[in-house]
Write a protein that holds these residues in place. Structure first.
Motif, PDB file in Angstrom:
ATOM      1  N   UNK A 103     -63.071 -94.412  -5.242  1.00  0.00           N
ATOM      2  CA  UNK A 103     -64.244 -93.745  -4.655  1.00  0.00           C
ATOM      3  C   UNK A 103     -64.131 -92.218  -4.668  1.00  0.00           C
ATOM      4  N   UNK A 104     -63.058 -91.693  -5.234  1.00  0.00           N
ATOM      5  CA  UNK A 104     -62.870 -90.231  -5.298  1.00  0.00           C
ATOM      6  C   UNK A 104     -63.955 -89.617  -6.160  1.00  0.00           C
ATOM      7  N   UNK A 105     -64.368 -88.409  -5.785  1.00  0.00           N
ATOM      8  CA  UNK A 105     -65.442 -87.736  -6.509  1.00  0.00           C
ATOM      9  C   UNK A 105     -65.055 -86.291  -6.791  1.00  0.00           C
ATOM     10  N   UNK A 106     -65.561 -85.780  -7.908  1.00  0.00           N
ATOM     11  CA  UNK A 106     -65.345 -84.376  -8.281  1.00  0.00           C
ATOM     12  C   UNK A 106     -66.691 -83.763  -8.620  1.00  0.00           C
ATOM     13  N   UNK A 107     -66.813 -82.477  -8.340  1.00  0.00           N
ATOM     14  CA  UNK A 107     -68.048 -81.757  -8.646  1.00  0.00           C
ATOM     15  C   UNK A 107     -68.274 -80.633  -7.657  1.00  0.00           C
TER      16      UNK A 107
END
Length: 173
Positions: free
Chosen positions: A94-98
Motif C-alpha cells: 500500500x506504499x505510495x510515492x508522488x
C-alpha cells in the motif's frame, strides 16, 4: 544503502529569521514602561539567547539521513528525531510515492512532537490513519509507508520510485 533527502528550501530559513526577529524585537512592546536603556538591554539579552538557538536549529534542519541496513529503515531528522524500524512492520503493497497532494492518506494533522515550518516538517504528527512520523523537505517528492503496527512514515526522498523499489527488493529477500 543510503538515500538522498532533498535539501531544505529558503522558506524555512526565512521563517526562522522572522521568528528570531520577532523574539528579539519583543522588548520594544514595553519601551514606554521600561525606558530605552532597559529595553535595549532586554533586546540584547533576547538576541544572545535567541540567535544561537535559531542558528543551531537552522543548521540541524539541513542534516537529515535515510538508510536501509540489515532489514531496518533508519531515519534521522534534524539531530532531534530518530526513527528506526524493521522493514517487516510496513505494508509496502500500500506504499505510495508522488506529490503530497496526490496521497490523501498522508495528510498531516496535529503535531504531537516535532518541528513544523513552511517547507519543513519533522517528528510525530497525527494523520488520517493514526500516528505518522514525518520528514518533509520537498512536498513534490514524497513516499508514504503505511505501517502494520506503530506509526506510518512520510518522507521526502530525491528519487521516490527508486527508494520504493529498493524497499520492496529488500523485503522480498
Amino acid at each position: 544503502m543510503e538515500f538522498a533527502i532533498p535539501s531544505v528550501g529558503a522558506p524555512v530559513y526565512f521563517a526562522l529569521f522572522a521568528i528570531a526577529l520577532v523574539a528579539c524585537g519583543a522588548p520594544l512592546l514595553v519601551l514606554r514602561r521600561d525606558g530605552p536603556a532597559r529595553t535595549a538591554r532586554n533586546m540584547a539579552l533576547a538576541a544572545i539567547l535567541i540567535l544561537p538557538l535559531m542558528g543551531a536549529l537552522g543548521f540541524t534542519m539541513a542534516d537529515n539521513e535515510l538508510r536501509l541496513e540489515g532489514g531496518k529503515l533508519m531515519l534521522h531528522a534534524a539531530h532531534f528525531y530518530r526513527h528506526e524500524r524493521p522493514l517487516a512492520e510496513f505494508d509496502l503493497a500500500r506504499a505510495r510515492a508522488g506529490s503530497l497532494d496526490t496521497i490523501p492518506e498522508a495528510r498531516l494533522g496535529v503535531r504531537s512532537n516535532g518541528i513544523s515550518l513552511p517547507g519543513y516538517a519533522a517528528g510525530r504528527f497525527t494523520g488520517q490513519g493514526g500516528v505518522v512520523f514525518a520528514l518533509l523537505t520537498d512536498r513534490s517528492r514524497v513516499v508514504y509507508l503505511p505501517a502494520r503496527t506503530g506509526p506510518s512514515l512520510l518522507i521526502s526522498v530525491e528519487q521516490p520510485e527508486r527508494f520504493l523499489a529498493a524497499l520492496r527488493d529488500a523485503q522480498a529477500r
